[in-house]
Design a protein around this motif. Structure first.
Motif, mmCIF file in Angstrom:
data_model
loop_
_atom_site.group_PDB
_atom_site.id
_atom_site.type_symbol
_atom_site.label_atom_id
_atom_site.label_comp_id
_atom_site.label_asym_id
_atom_site.label_seq_id
_atom_site.Cartn_x
_atom_site.Cartn_y
_atom_site.Cartn_z
ATOM 1 N N ARG A 1 -4.504 -3.391 -8.570
ATOM 2 C CA ARG A 1 -4.307 -2.871 -7.214
ATOM 3 C C ARG A 1 -3.543 -1.558 -7.227
ATOM 4 O O ARG A 1 -3.524 -0.852 -6.212
ATOM 5 C CB ARG A 1 -3.584 -3.910 -6.355
ATOM 6 C CG ARG A 1 -2.119 -4.100 -6.646
ATOM 7 C CD ARG A 1 -1.545 -5.244 -5.829
ATOM 8 N NE ARG A 1 -0.143 -5.484 -6.159
ATOM 9 C CZ ARG A 1 0.482 -6.634 -5.956
ATOM 10 N NH1 ARG A 1 -0.183 -7.659 -5.424
ATOM 11 N NH2 ARG A 1 1.750 -6.783 -6.262
ATOM 12 N N ALA B 1 0.837 -1.204 0.000
ATOM 13 C CA ALA B 1 0.000 0.000 0.000
ATOM 14 C C ALA B 1 0.869 1.250 0.000
ATOM 15 O O ALA B 1 0.568 2.230 -0.692
ATOM 16 C CB ALA B 1 -0.927 -0.009 1.213
ATOM 17 N N LYS C 1 -6.369 -0.590 2.804
ATOM 18 C CA LYS C 1 -5.954 -1.083 1.488
ATOM 19 C C LYS C 1 -4.852 -2.136 1.615
ATOM 20 O O LYS C 1 -4.747 -3.040 0.789
ATOM 21 C CB LYS C 1 -5.453 0.071 0.615
ATOM 22 C CG LYS C 1 -6.491 1.145 0.320
ATOM 23 C CD LYS C 1 -7.605 0.618 -0.576
ATOM 24 C CE LYS C 1 -8.559 1.743 -0.990
ATOM 25 N NZ LYS C 1 -9.618 1.274 -1.893
ATOM 26 N N MET D 1 -6.819 5.045 -3.786
ATOM 27 C CA MET D 1 -6.139 4.707 -2.543
ATOM 28 C C MET D 1 -6.573 5.640 -1.424
ATOM 29 O O MET D 1 -6.709 5.230 -0.272
ATOM 30 C CB MET D 1 -4.621 4.793 -2.722
ATOM 31 C CG MET D 1 -4.028 3.671 -3.550
ATOM 32 S SD MET D 1 -4.126 2.037 -2.771
ATOM 33 C CE MET D 1 -3.013 2.222 -1.392
ATOM 34 N N GLY E 1 -5.879 1.078 -6.265
ATOM 35 C CA GLY E 1 -6.523 0.955 -4.965
ATOM 36 C C GLY E 1 -7.599 -0.107 -4.947
ATOM 37 O O GLY E 1 -8.270 -0.290 -3.925
#
Length: 488
Positions: free
Chosen positions: A391, A77, A252, A456, A394
């Motif tokens: 990803r 993240a 996340k 995110m 996010g």
């Protein structure tokens, strides 16, 4: 060290194929080094301290893997947030992420170390660790918990550098830590020369020394080279956690960490099913999985590289480039993973013979199951690449759900349902089925899902120009876009 991260170009520039390959190879190298380190340590312990000690390490490493799985997600993240910030030319946001990350990782690691140290016997008891192994496992795991702050913070720094577009520096220091760990292991286990004889605790102590020295060497190098993401004396205020960034790291990061736990828990279910067919089948499966570990490494490295590279391009809103990164990543997966799979098929007997030199029956079983299952890891590799892209915006829950469906709801039930008809082959065929299912779901989500609209942070990463104006008074001269000239 002339290629330190402060001189790395942005991943939003340059030819995609070459940039991605040069970025992914050091990540692959780091993964290989970690596996090599684990194998060497296990060799010393297994050969010279006995089966009970090796069982102790296996149980302790299971706990450590669960901790590192969560840290992987949180660190990833951070990688994505750093990448998006730099792609958006928002250096102030990147500094906020670094400051919040430092405070968060240091705080969490200290708490984990203290709690883990004092609850080590309870955790081993919960794992039903054999009594003869507990005598080895307790001192080993307690020293590992002492090393947790260095391990967590070291991991955070490496993932931060990757988010900034630098995978070579983490590789260099990973090599340093692995080399030290390999050298100190026998010295501290057996008490060579001036070193004390610590037995299995020596193996954990070598890890503690290697991780701590590598961490401080990395910090020293980053500050000596004036890395653009270092926090100077006037920027220590960024260590106060930004609650929005903290929420993103946790909410996340944890789903990404849970992906690793889903994979590992599925592996536990599968080995439990394999054990029902006897020791020969288990030995064959164990030998095959040793090869599968290396087959999956290129896909995991490309997935991590794609995620970092795509994050910067997402921050820069270069969606055409994100699509090209996906295509090139998938192509590299087929080339690298396909090459390894091809080598295994060509040298199936010899490769498996490294692990089963004196067991013809188990070797034959291993060759058979490899012929059924190993090719499917190419499909699973594509899934990793697609997950790496989605990803980067996010979108972290859909990949977790897809993995859970394929590895829990498809693979084990299929193996159980067809076991009366196919025997152990039902387990081997469940691997291609699970890989194909995860690939189709991942492709469907990539094409039709809403991952491009995911965020995110609750607010866009490209905050107004005030951030740039605030930073201008604190930073050295920049390119005019909020990015230090040294990045070019």
């Amino acid at each position: 060290m002339s290629s330190i991260a402060a001189r790395q170009p942005l991943l939003t520039e340059g030819p995609i194929a070459r940039t991605l390959l040069m970025f992914a190879l050091p990540i692959l190298g780091s993964t290989v080094l970690q596996s090599l380190n684990g194998s060497v340590n296990a060799m010393w312990i297994g050969h010279y301290l006995g089966e009970s000690a090796l069982t102790a390490v296996s149980n302790a490493n299971l706990i450590l893997f669960l901790l590192l799985g969560a840290v992987f997600g949180l660190s990833m993240a951070c990688t994505i947030l750093i990448g998006q910030s730099l792609g958006a030319r928002n250096m102030l946001e990147a500094k906020r992420v670094v400051g919040t990350g430092v405070t968060f990782f240091v705080s969490v690691s200290v708490i984990v170390a203290i709690v883990g140290y004092f609850t080590t016997p309870l955790m081993l008891h919960a794992l039903n660790t054999p009594l003869d192994a507990q005598a080895y496992a307790v001192p080993y795991l307690r020293i590992i918990f002492v090393a947790v702050p260095s391990m967590f913070f070291y991991n955070f720094l490496m993932m931060t550098l990757r988010g900034a577009g630098d995978s070579r520096t983490p590789f260099f220091f990973m090599g340093l830590s692995v080399l030290m760990d390999i050298v100190f292991n026998p010295l501290l286990i057996f008490g060579v020369g001036p070193f004390p004889r610590l037995g299995i605790a020596g193996s954990a102590t070598s890890t503690l020394i290697a991780q701590t020295v590598a961490l401080f060497a990395l910090l020293f190098t980053l500050y000596r080279r004036k890395h653009f993401l270092r926090l100077t004396r006037h920027e220590l205020g960024y260590l106060k956690p930004d609650m929005e960034i903290l929420r993103a790291l946790v909410f996340k990061g944890l789903p990404m960490g849970l992906q690793m736990i889903v994979i590992s828990s599925s592996a536990i279910i599968m080995i439990h099913m394999v054990n029902n067919y006897g020791s020969k089948t288990t030995a064959a499966y164990g030998a095959a999985t040793q090869l599968w570990t290396y087959v999956q490494m290129p896909a995991m490295a490309i997935g991590a590289a794609v995620s970092s590279m795509a994050a910067q391009n997402v921050g820069a809103r270069l969606w055409d480039r994100v699509s090209r990164i996906t295509q090139v990543g998938v192509l590299y997966n087929f080339l690298l993973s396909g090459a390894l799979i091809g080598i295994i098929y060509l040298f199936n007997h010899a490769a498996l013979g490294l692990f089963l030199p004196n067991d013809a029956e188990a070797l034959t079983l291993a060759q058979h199951l490899n012929s059924i299952a190993v090719w499917s890891f190419m499909f699973f590799g594509v899934t990793f690449v697609l997950f790496g892209v989605v990803r980067s915006t996010g979108a972290v829950i859909p990949p977790l759900v897809i993995l859970f469906i394929s590895m829990w709801l498809i693979r084990p039930p299929f193996a159980l349902a067809l076991a009366p008809h196919l025997g152990a082959d039902s387990i081997w065929w469940s691997f291609p089925l699970g890989s194909l299912a995860s690939l189709l779901m991942a492709m469907g989500y990539y094409k039709w899902g809403g991952w491009r609209r995911a965020r995110m942070l609750a607010t866009p990463i490209e905050k107004a120009g005030q951030d740039q104006a605030d930073l201008a008074g604190q930073q050295a001269p920049t390119t005019g876009q909020g990015v230090p000239a040294s990045m070019d």
